[in-house]
Design a protein around this motif. Structure first.
Motif, PDB file in Angstrom:
ATOM      1  N   ALA A  50       0.826  -1.466   0.393  1.00  0.00           N
ATOM      2  CA  ALA A  50      -0.607  -0.433   0.005  1.00  0.00           C
ATOM      3  C   ALA A  50       0.902   1.257  -0.108  1.00  0.00           C
ATOM      4  CB  ALA A  50      -0.913   0.037   1.782  1.00  0.00           C
ATOM      5  N   ALA A  51       1.719   0.956   0.848  1.00  0.00           N
ATOM      6  CA  ALA A  51       2.184   2.729   0.906  1.00  0.00           C
ATOM      7  C   ALA A  51       3.375   2.799  -0.466  1.00  0.00           C
ATOM      8  CB  ALA A  51       3.995   2.284   2.217  1.00  0.00           C
ATOM      9  N   TRP A  52       4.185   1.345  -1.602  1.00  0.00           N
ATOM     10  CA  TRP A  52       4.603   1.310  -1.856  1.00  0.00           C
ATOM     11  C   TRP A  52       3.797   1.871  -3.803  1.00  0.00           C
ATOM     12  CZ3 TRP A  52       3.889  -0.795  -6.817  1.00  0.00           C
ATOM     13  CH2 TRP A  52       5.087  -0.809  -7.856  1.00  0.00           C
ATOM     14  N   THR A  53       2.440   1.799  -3.049  1.00  0.00           N
ATOM     15  CA  THR A  53       1.803   2.084  -4.222  1.00  0.00           C
ATOM     16  C   THR A  53       1.629   3.463  -4.570  1.00  0.00           C
ATOM     17  OG1 THR A  53       0.443  -0.064  -4.629  1.00  0.00           O
ATOM     18  CG2 THR A  53      -1.178   1.976  -5.536  1.00  0.00           C
ATOM     19  N   PHE A  54       1.113   4.307  -3.439  1.00  0.00           N
ATOM     20  CA  PHE A  54       1.424   5.535  -2.631  1.00  0.00           C
ATOM     21  C   PHE A  54       2.307   6.333  -3.316  1.00  0.00           C
ATOM     22  CE2 PHE A  54       0.888   8.927  -0.127  1.00  0.00           C
ATOM     23  CZ  PHE A  54      -0.445   9.699  -0.419  1.00  0.00           C
ATOM     24  N   LEU A  55       2.850   6.344  -2.955  1.00  0.00           N
ATOM     25  CA  LEU A  55       4.428   6.909  -2.826  1.00  0.00           C
ATOM     26  C   LEU A  55       4.308   6.733  -4.423  1.00  0.00           C
ATOM     27  CD1 LEU A  55       6.634   5.870  -0.175  1.00  0.00           C
ATOM     28  CD2 LEU A  55       5.315   7.764  -0.379  1.00  0.00           C
ATOM     29  N   ALA A  56       4.734   5.590  -5.517  1.00  0.00           N
ATOM     30  CA  ALA A  56       5.191   5.108  -6.827  1.00  0.00           C
ATOM     31  C   ALA A  56       3.636   6.386  -7.473  1.00  0.00           C
ATOM     32  CB  ALA A  56       4.729   4.026  -7.134  1.00  0.00           C
ATOM     33  N   ARG A  57       2.643   6.405  -7.148  1.00  0.00           N
ATOM     34  CA  ARG A  57       1.350   7.301  -8.169  1.00  0.00           C
ATOM     35  C   ARG A  57       1.876   8.855  -7.295  1.00  0.00           C
ATOM     36  NH1 ARG A  57      -4.340   4.119  -6.658  1.00  0.00           N
ATOM     37  NH2 ARG A  57      -3.625   1.950  -7.911  1.00  0.00           N
ATOM     38  N   ARG A  58       2.099   8.839  -6.152  1.00  0.00           N
ATOM     39  CA  ARG A  58       2.532  10.558  -5.523  1.00  0.00           C
ATOM     40  C   ARG A  58       3.407  11.083  -6.397  1.00  0.00           C
ATOM     41  NH1 ARG A  58       3.967  12.343  -0.274  1.00  0.00           N
ATOM     42  NH2 ARG A  58       5.354  11.207  -0.981  1.00  0.00           N
TER      43      ARG A  58
END
Length: 78
Positions: A50-58
């Motif tokens: 979840a953290a990786w996906t959120f940071l990659a999108r940001r």
């Protein structure tokens, strides 16, 4: 592969909630220690994903907002 926008936008929330469910399951359900450890390992994976996906999108959205990066022009002088 095309994913509908509402599902794509809520994917990090899904992974986060799945991690919370597995932590709660590991804490409150009366499982043997090996299965409880597996629940916590999978919950950790869900939180990290979840953290990786959120940071990659940001990161990608910030790059898209900044516009294309100008490439240096090569000199044609010989």
């Amino acid at each position: 592969m095309w994913i509908p926008k509402p599902i794509y936008d809520h994917a990090p929330s899904f992974w986060l909630m799945l991690g919370v469910v597995f932590v709660a399951g590991g804490v409150y359900l009366n499982f043997p220690d090996a299965l409880r450890a597996a629940y916590f390992v999978f919950a950790t994976f869900c939180f990290c994903h979840a953290a990786w996906t959120f940071l990659a999108r940001r990161r990608n959205r910030r790059q898209a907002e900044a516009g294309p990066v100008a490439e240096p022009v090569e000199s044609t002088d010989s």
